[in-house]
Design an enzyme around this catalytic site. Structure first.
Site, short mmCIF file in Angstrom:
data_model
loop_
_atom_site.label_atom_id
_atom_site.label_comp_id
_atom_site.label_asym_id
_atom_site.label_seq_id
_atom_site.Cartn_x
_atom_site.Cartn_y
_atom_site.Cartn_z
N LYS A 185 28.89 40.80 37.31
CA LYS A 185 28.62 41.50 37.87
C LYS A 185 28.18 43.01 37.71
O LYS A 185 27.96 43.99 38.19
CB LYS A 185 29.44 42.11 38.93
N ARG A 213 39.70 46.10 28.26
CA ARG A 213 40.48 45.68 29.15
C ARG A 213 41.97 45.72 28.56
O ARG A 213 42.15 44.65 28.18
CB ARG A 213 39.81 45.48 30.44
#
Ligand code: ADP
Ligand code: ADP
Ligand code: ZN
Length: 219
Positions: A13, A161
């Site tokens: 995405k 992350r």
């Protein structure tokens, strides 16, 4: 054009949203990026979100709905936006509809990026990002042209992350199937849902998104 990119964590995405931004002059609205900025700033909102994000669970609806309601009011959204990572529950989808109706705005398309769960773990565990410009990379699928140097800005610092590990991916996939997948029929019922093959390579996915958006625009 106002678009939602929908798909499990690691579907691509963010990668495709950045391309749509560059090529169509739309603005990417990523609730994940906004929440990470809140966590980094140490705000109350960030403190509420931090533990849930690290555990791979969704943060409460009212929290992300509030963030998006603020952001969507900004002038740059008038030219069109790409929602990346929002909505993630039926309640969020309903809140979005209400928000847009109030502003006499609407959605043009919801693009579902279909990817097998088995491929997602590899994508997520190999993901890293330029600290300077936010460009996304992958150890196997999208390495910088020159090792250790960002293609886009020449930066040499990269981040990973905290939630991009195998353990957390399991919870994030579970959250997707249980809480997010139910919004697919919500948009299918409204005639907005379009599908692309998220298993294809990055350029091919871009081509497929272009093709379905053109069909949608042509009615
Ligand atoms: P990915 O790109 O891997 O799907 P995101 O950056 O979109 O991940 O989201 C990271 C985390 O932020 C999620 O696991 C969740 O904890 C939180 N989050 C992001 N968007 C939402 C949302 N719309 N609703 C609830 N939680 C969210
Ligand atoms: P999301 O925003 O849906 O969580 P990303 O766009 O961050 O997903 O992509 C996850 C990882 O997979 C990144 O490291 C990215 O470079 C890589 N990636 C994205 N699209 C593809 C693709 N079609 N094929 C292979 N790897 C991809
Ligand atoms: Zn960079």
């Amino acid at each position: 054009m106002n678009i939602i990119l929908l798909g499990p964590p690691g579907a691509g995405k963010g990668t495709q949203a950045k391309r749509l931004e560059d090529r169509r002059g739309l603005v990417q609205l990523s609730t994940g990026d906004m929440l990470r900025a809140e966590v980094k700033s140490g705000s109350d909102l960030g403190e509420r979100a931090r533990g849930l994000m690290e555990a791979g669970q969704l943060v409460p609806d009212e929290l992300v709905i509030g963030i998006i309601a603020n952001r969507i009011d900004a002038p740059d959204c008038k030219n069109g936006f790409i929602l990346d990572g929002f909505p993630r529950t039926v309640a969020q989808a309903e809140a979005l509809d209400a928000m847009l109706a109030q502003k006499a705005m609407g959605l043009d398309a919801v693009v579902e990026m279909k990817v097998n769960d088995a491929a997602l773990t590899e994508r997520i565990v190999g993901r890293f990002t330029c600290a300077g410009c936010g460009e996304g990379y992958h150890e196997t699928f999208k390495r910088p042209v020159k090792d250790g140097v960002c293609d886009k800005c020449g930066g040499t610092e990269f981040t990973r992350r905290k939630d991009d590990n195998e353990e957390t991916v399991k919870s994030r996939l579970q959250a997707y199937h249980e809480q997010t997948a139910p919004i697919l029929p919500y948009y299918a019922d409204r005639g907005l849902l379009l599908e692309v093959d998220g298993m294809a390579d990055i350029d091919e996915v871009t081509r497929q998104i272009d093709a379905v958006l053109e069909d949608a625009a042509a009615g």
